[in-house]
Design a protein around this motif. Sequence first.
Motif, PDB file in Angstrom:
ATOM      1  N   GLN A  39      18.957 -63.404 -25.889  1.00  0.00           N
ATOM      2  CA  GLN A  39      18.488 -63.515 -27.262  1.00  0.00           C
ATOM      3  C   GLN A  39      17.570 -62.337 -27.564  1.00  0.00           C
ATOM      4  OE1 GLN A  39      16.293 -67.061 -28.169  1.00  0.00           O
ATOM      5  NE2 GLN A  39      16.465 -66.758 -30.360  1.00  0.00           N
ATOM      6  N   LYS A  40      17.846 -61.674 -28.663  1.00  0.00           N
ATOM      7  CA  LYS A  40      17.054 -60.522 -29.088  1.00  0.00           C
ATOM      8  C   LYS A  40      16.541 -60.771 -30.501  1.00  0.00           C
ATOM      9  CE  LYS A  40      17.737 -57.915 -25.485  1.00  0.00           C
ATOM     10  NZ  LYS A  40      16.671 -57.451 -24.637  1.00  0.00           N
ATOM     11  N   ARG A  41      15.437 -60.129 -30.818  1.00  0.00           N
ATOM     12  CA  ARG A  41      14.837 -60.313 -32.126  1.00  0.00           C
ATOM     13  C   ARG A  41      14.538 -58.956 -32.743  1.00  0.00           C
ATOM     14  NH1 ARG A  41       9.052 -63.200 -33.157  1.00  0.00           N
ATOM     15  NH2 ARG A  41       8.680 -62.120 -35.101  1.00  0.00           N
ATOM     16  N   VAL A  42      14.895 -58.799 -34.009  1.00  0.00           N
ATOM     17  CA  VAL A  42      14.580 -57.599 -34.769  1.00  0.00           C
ATOM     18  C   VAL A  42      13.866 -58.073 -36.023  1.00  0.00           C
ATOM     19  CG1 VAL A  42      15.503 -55.577 -35.953  1.00  0.00           C
ATOM     20  CG2 VAL A  42      16.615 -56.395 -33.882  1.00  0.00           C
ATOM     21  N   GLY A  43      12.570 -57.871 -36.055  1.00  0.00           N
ATOM     22  CA  GLY A  43      11.786 -58.381 -37.179  1.00  0.00           C
ATOM     23  C   GLY A  43      11.784 -59.891 -37.182  1.00  0.00           C
ATOM     24  N   ARG A  44      12.187 -60.471 -38.290  1.00  0.00           N
ATOM     25  CA  ARG A  44      12.230 -61.928 -38.347  1.00  0.00           C
ATOM     26  C   ARG A  44      13.612 -62.489 -38.059  1.00  0.00           C
ATOM     27  NH1 ARG A  44      13.248 -64.095 -44.038  1.00  0.00           N
ATOM     28  NH2 ARG A  44      14.133 -62.327 -45.123  1.00  0.00           N
ATOM     29  N   PHE A  45      14.573 -61.640 -37.763  1.00  0.00           N
ATOM     30  CA  PHE A  45      15.937 -62.066 -37.499  1.00  0.00           C
ATOM     31  C   PHE A  45      16.194 -62.125 -36.000  1.00  0.00           C
ATOM     32  CE2 PHE A  45      16.004 -59.781 -41.564  1.00  0.00           C
ATOM     33  CZ  PHE A  45      16.411 -60.820 -42.390  1.00  0.00           C
ATOM     34  N   THR A  46      16.851 -63.175 -35.563  1.00  0.00           N
ATOM     35  CA  THR A  46      17.202 -63.295 -34.147  1.00  0.00           C
ATOM     36  C   THR A  46      18.712 -63.300 -33.999  1.00  0.00           C
ATOM     37  OG1 THR A  46      17.169 -65.707 -34.250  1.00  0.00           O
ATOM     38  CG2 THR A  46      15.133 -64.618 -33.584  1.00  0.00           C
ATOM     39  N   GLY A  47      19.162 -62.848 -32.844  1.00  0.00           N
ATOM     40  CA  GLY A  47      20.580 -62.817 -32.542  1.00  0.00           C
ATOM     41  C   GLY A  47      20.766 -62.727 -31.042  1.00  0.00           C
ATOM     42  N   PHE A  48      21.993 -62.580 -30.621  1.00  0.00           N
ATOM     43  CA  PHE A  48      22.299 -62.504 -29.203  1.00  0.00           C
ATOM     44  C   PHE A  48      23.078 -61.231 -28.904  1.00  0.00           C
ATOM     45  CE2 PHE A  48      21.592 -66.978 -29.804  1.00  0.00           C
ATOM     46  CZ  PHE A  48      20.953 -67.370 -28.636  1.00  0.00           C
ATOM     47  N   THR A  49      22.875 -60.666 -27.703  1.00  0.00           N
ATOM     48  CA  THR A  49      23.707 -59.564 -27.245  1.00  0.00           C
ATOM     49  C   THR A  49      25.046 -60.140 -26.789  1.00  0.00           C
ATOM     50  OG1 THR A  49      22.797 -59.684 -25.005  1.00  0.00           O
ATOM     51  CG2 THR A  49      21.722 -58.168 -26.540  1.00  0.00           C
ATOM     52  N   ASN A  50      26.016 -59.298 -26.561  1.00  0.00           N
ATOM     53  CA  ASN A  50      27.361 -59.748 -26.186  1.00  0.00           C
ATOM     54  C   ASN A  50      27.380 -60.331 -24.782  1.00  0.00           C
ATOM     55  OD1 ASN A  50      28.389 -58.851 -28.620  1.00  0.00           O
ATOM     56  ND2 ASN A  50      28.930 -56.842 -27.803  1.00  0.00           N
ATOM     57  N   ASP A  51      28.244 -61.330 -24.575  1.00  0.00           N
ATOM     58  CA  ASP A  51      28.504 -61.836 -23.238  1.00  0.00           C
ATOM     59  C   ASP A  51      29.341 -60.810 -22.485  1.00  0.00           C
ATOM     60  OD1 ASP A  51      27.224 -64.152 -24.028  1.00  0.00           O
ATOM     61  OD2 ASP A  51      29.072 -65.246 -24.416  1.00  0.00           O
ATOM     62  N   TRP A  52      29.186 -60.759 -21.156  1.00  0.00           N
ATOM     63  CA  TRP A  52      29.924 -59.799 -20.355  1.00  0.00           C
ATOM     64  C   TRP A  52      30.199 -60.372 -18.978  1.00  0.00           C
ATOM     65  CZ3 TRP A  52      27.045 -57.292 -16.318  1.00  0.00           C
ATOM     66  CH2 TRP A  52      25.676 -57.535 -16.354  1.00  0.00           C
ATOM     67  N   LYS A  53      30.997 -59.677 -18.189  1.00  0.00           N
ATOM     68  CA  LYS A  53      31.405 -60.154 -16.874  1.00  0.00           C
ATOM     69  C   LYS A  53      31.019 -59.136 -15.818  1.00  0.00           C
ATOM     70  CE  LYS A  53      35.278 -62.715 -15.428  1.00  0.00           C
ATOM     71  NZ  LYS A  53      36.732 -62.941 -15.506  1.00  0.00           N
ATOM     72  N   LYS A  54      30.539 -59.645 -14.694  1.00  0.00           N
ATOM     73  CA  LYS A  54      30.122 -58.808 -13.576  1.00  0.00           C
ATOM     74  C   LYS A  54      31.023 -59.112 -12.384  1.00  0.00           C
ATOM     75  CE  LYS A  54      25.699 -59.051 -12.719  1.00  0.00           C
ATOM     76  NZ  LYS A  54      24.373 -59.342 -12.154  1.00  0.00           N
ATOM     77  N   ALA A  55      31.437 -58.082 -11.651  1.00  0.00           N
ATOM     78  CA  ALA A  55      32.302 -58.264 -10.482  1.00  0.00           C
ATOM     79  C   ALA A  55      31.635 -57.671  -9.253  1.00  0.00           C
ATOM     80  CB  ALA A  55      33.647 -57.597 -10.699  1.00  0.00           C
ATOM     81  N   TYR A  56      31.528 -58.482  -8.203  1.00  0.00           N
ATOM     82  CA  TYR A  56      31.030 -58.033  -6.906  1.00  0.00           C
ATOM     83  C   TYR A  56      32.249 -57.754  -6.040  1.00  0.00           C
ATOM     84  CZ  TYR A  56      26.546 -60.005  -8.359  1.00  0.00           C
ATOM     85  OH  TYR A  56      25.393 -60.282  -9.039  1.00  0.00           O
ATOM     86  N   VAL A  57      32.465 -56.483  -5.703  1.00  0.00           N
ATOM     87  CA  VAL A  57      33.647 -56.068  -4.946  1.00  0.00           C
ATOM     88  C   VAL A  57      33.210 -55.744  -3.524  1.00  0.00           C
ATOM     89  CG1 VAL A  57      35.494 -54.382  -4.787  1.00  0.00           C
ATOM     90  CG2 VAL A  57      34.705 -55.146  -7.028  1.00  0.00           C
ATOM     91  N   THR A  58      33.717 -56.518  -2.551  1.00  0.00           N
ATOM     92  CA  THR A  58      33.413 -56.287  -1.142  1.00  0.00           C
ATOM     93  C   THR A  58      34.475 -55.367  -0.575  1.00  0.00           C
ATOM     94  OG1 THR A  58      32.489 -58.504  -0.992  1.00  0.00           O
ATOM     95  CG2 THR A  58      32.973 -57.385   1.077  1.00  0.00           C
ATOM     96  N   LEU A  59      34.027 -54.264   0.002  1.00  0.00           N
ATOM     97  CA  LEU A  59      34.955 -53.288   0.571  1.00  0.00           C
ATOM     98  C   LEU A  59      35.221 -53.595   2.034  1.00  0.00           C
ATOM     99  CD1 LEU A  59      33.376 -50.069  -0.931  1.00  0.00           C
ATOM    100  CD2 LEU A  59      35.268 -51.406  -1.840  1.00  0.00           C
ATOM    101  N   SER A  60      36.395 -53.175   2.523  1.00  0.00           N
ATOM    102  CA  SER A  60      36.730 -53.356   3.927  1.00  0.00           C
ATOM    103  C   SER A  60      35.878 -52.439   4.788  1.00  0.00           C
ATOM    104  CB  SER A  60      38.212 -53.053   4.153  1.00  0.00           C
ATOM    105  OG  SER A  60      39.006 -53.951   3.433  1.00  0.00           O
ATOM    106  N   GLU A  61      35.922 -52.659   6.078  1.00  0.00           N
ATOM    107  CA  GLU A  61      35.139 -51.841   7.018  1.00  0.00           C
ATOM    108  C   GLU A  61      35.556 -50.373   6.934  1.00  0.00           C
ATOM    109  OE1 GLU A  61      32.619 -52.869   8.966  1.00  0.00           O
ATOM    110  OE2 GLU A  61      32.831 -54.848   8.070  1.00  0.00           O
TER     111      GLU A  61
END
Length: 95
Positions: free
Chosen positions: A64-86
């Motif tokens: 949640q972010k606020r600019v002056g008296r107006f509030t809104g939300f930033t975009n939803d996003w996805k995070k990926a944890y990639v495990t590499l081989s040896e």
Amino acid sequence: MINDHRILRGPLLTEKANIQLDVDGKVVFKVDPKANKIEIKKAVEKMFDVKVKHVHTTNMHGKQKRVGRFTGFTNDWKKAYVTLSEGEINFADQL
């Protein structure tokens, strides 16, 4: 199917991500929210010529972010944890 360059939005270069790369060989990416684990694995292997062992994903909710008296939300996003081989630890040089 989504293009490989649209699946991987970019690496997350945070302090926690750098520790995970050094200790566990995990690389963290910001990815397209519609991409699944199989598409993410194929995109990383194709773009960086590495062998991926596991992919774990997390859906991140916008803050949640606020600019002056107006509030809104930033975009939803996805995070990926990639495990590499040896033996694939030199991956960070390609970022």
